[in-house]
Write a protein that holds these residues in place. Structure first.
Motif, PDB file in Angstrom:
ATOM      1  N   LEU A  36      37.003 -23.054  65.198  1.00  0.00           N
ATOM      2  CA  LEU A  36      36.077 -23.134  64.070  1.00  0.00           C
ATOM      3  C   LEU A  36      36.409 -24.370  63.239  1.00  0.00           C
ATOM      4  O   LEU A  36      37.574 -24.711  63.055  1.00  0.00           O
ATOM      5  CB  LEU A  36      36.178 -21.866  63.224  1.00  0.00           C
ATOM      6  N   ALA A  37      35.370 -25.017  62.738  1.00  0.00           N
ATOM      7  CA  ALA A  37      35.533 -26.237  61.947  1.00  0.00           C
ATOM      8  C   ALA A  37      35.132 -25.974  60.499  1.00  0.00           C
ATOM      9  O   ALA A  37      34.514 -24.950  60.187  1.00  0.00           O
ATOM     10  CB  ALA A  37      34.663 -27.347  62.532  1.00  0.00           C
ATOM     11  N   ALA A  38      35.435 -26.909  59.630  1.00  0.00           N
ATOM     12  CA  ALA A  38      35.072 -26.782  58.217  1.00  0.00           C
ATOM     13  C   ALA A  38      33.564 -26.704  58.038  1.00  0.00           C
ATOM     14  O   ALA A  38      33.081 -26.168  57.041  1.00  0.00           O
ATOM     15  CB  ALA A  38      35.637 -27.955  57.420  1.00  0.00           C
ATOM     16  N   THR A  39      32.807 -27.183  58.996  1.00  0.00           N
ATOM     17  CA  THR A  39      31.340 -27.135  58.920  1.00  0.00           C
ATOM     18  C   THR A  39      30.773 -25.783  59.340  1.00  0.00           C
ATOM     19  O   THR A  39      29.594 -25.530  59.130  1.00  0.00           O
ATOM     20  CB  THR A  39      30.714 -28.240  59.789  1.00  0.00           C
ATOM     21  N   ASP A  40      31.602 -24.908  59.935  1.00  0.00           N
ATOM     22  CA  ASP A  40      31.153 -23.560  60.291  1.00  0.00           C
ATOM     23  C   ASP A  40      31.187 -22.703  59.032  1.00  0.00           C
ATOM     24  O   ASP A  40      32.223 -22.603  58.369  1.00  0.00           O
ATOM     25  CB  ASP A  40      32.056 -22.954  61.372  1.00  0.00           C
ATOM     26  N   CYS A  48      27.796 -15.575  53.021  1.00  0.00           N
ATOM     27  CA  CYS A  48      27.891 -16.243  51.715  1.00  0.00           C
ATOM     28  C   CYS A  48      27.952 -17.765  51.776  1.00  0.00           C
ATOM     29  O   CYS A  48      27.880 -18.411  50.746  1.00  0.00           O
ATOM     30  CB  CYS A  48      29.097 -15.712  50.942  1.00  0.00           C
ATOM     31  N   GLY A  49      28.121 -18.332  52.944  1.00  0.00           N
ATOM     32  CA  GLY A  49      28.161 -19.778  53.073  1.00  0.00           C
ATOM     33  C   GLY A  49      29.533 -20.407  52.901  1.00  0.00           C
ATOM     34  O   GLY A  49      29.678 -21.622  53.010  1.00  0.00           O
ATOM     35  N   ALA A  50      30.570 -19.600  52.654  1.00  0.00           N
ATOM     36  CA  ALA A  50      31.936 -20.134  52.563  1.00  0.00           C
ATOM     37  C   ALA A  50      32.405 -20.543  53.960  1.00  0.00           C
ATOM     38  O   ALA A  50      31.776 -20.209  54.965  1.00  0.00           O
ATOM     39  CB  ALA A  50      32.876 -19.081  51.982  1.00  0.00           C
ATOM     40  N   GLN A  51      33.520 -21.250  54.033  1.00  0.00           N
ATOM     41  CA  GLN A  51      34.034 -21.656  55.336  1.00  0.00           C
ATOM     42  C   GLN A  51      34.329 -20.422  56.185  1.00  0.00           C
ATOM     43  O   GLN A  51      34.940 -19.464  55.716  1.00  0.00           O
ATOM     44  CB  GLN A  51      35.297 -22.501  55.197  1.00  0.00           C
ATOM     45  N   ALA A  52      33.898 -20.462  57.436  1.00  0.00           N
ATOM     46  CA  ALA A  52      34.102 -19.340  58.360  1.00  0.00           C
ATOM     47  C   ALA A  52      35.460 -19.454  59.040  1.00  0.00           C
ATOM     48  O   ALA A  52      35.865 -20.539  59.461  1.00  0.00           O
ATOM     49  CB  ALA A  52      33.000 -19.300  59.401  1.00  0.00           C
ATOM     50  N   TYR A  53      36.136 -18.328  59.143  1.00  0.00           N
ATOM     51  CA  TYR A  53      37.416 -18.261  59.843  1.00  0.00           C
ATOM     52  C   TYR A  53      37.384 -17.237  60.983  1.00  0.00           C
ATOM     53  O   TYR A  53      38.365 -17.095  61.700  1.00  0.00           O
ATOM     54  CB  TYR A  53      38.544 -17.906  58.871  1.00  0.00           C
TER      55      TYR A  53
END
Length: 74
Positions: free
Chosen positions: A9-13, A18-23
């Motif tokens: 996963l990248a910072a753009t995912d 909610c639109g926060a960074q996905a982990y």
């Protein structure tokens, strides 16, 4: 057959909720992916573990302090 995860996963995912960074990426049997931030992953983890065919959990990255962090952030 369990689909393989193509890439980290990248910072753009972004979290689908909610639109926060996905982990976390959860892949469903249909091939659809759901992306979650840490907060929304924990809110939905039990149900997703029942229905997902693959879960890519990168929440351990949240505990890593970047090498370029200033001393009071470490």
């Amino acid at each position: 057959m369990t689909p393989t995860i193509a890439s980290p996963l990248a910072a753009t995912d972004r979290c689908d909720r909610c639109g926060a960074q996905a982990y976390v990426r959860a892949v469903l049997s249909s091939g659809s992916e759901l992306l979650f931030c840490n907060h929304h992953w924990h809110d939905n983890e039990a149900r997703l573990r029942e229905i997902a065919v693959n879960i890519q959990d990168e929440t351990d990255r949240l505990e890593v302090v970047p090498a370029n962090a200033v001393a009071d952030e470490r």
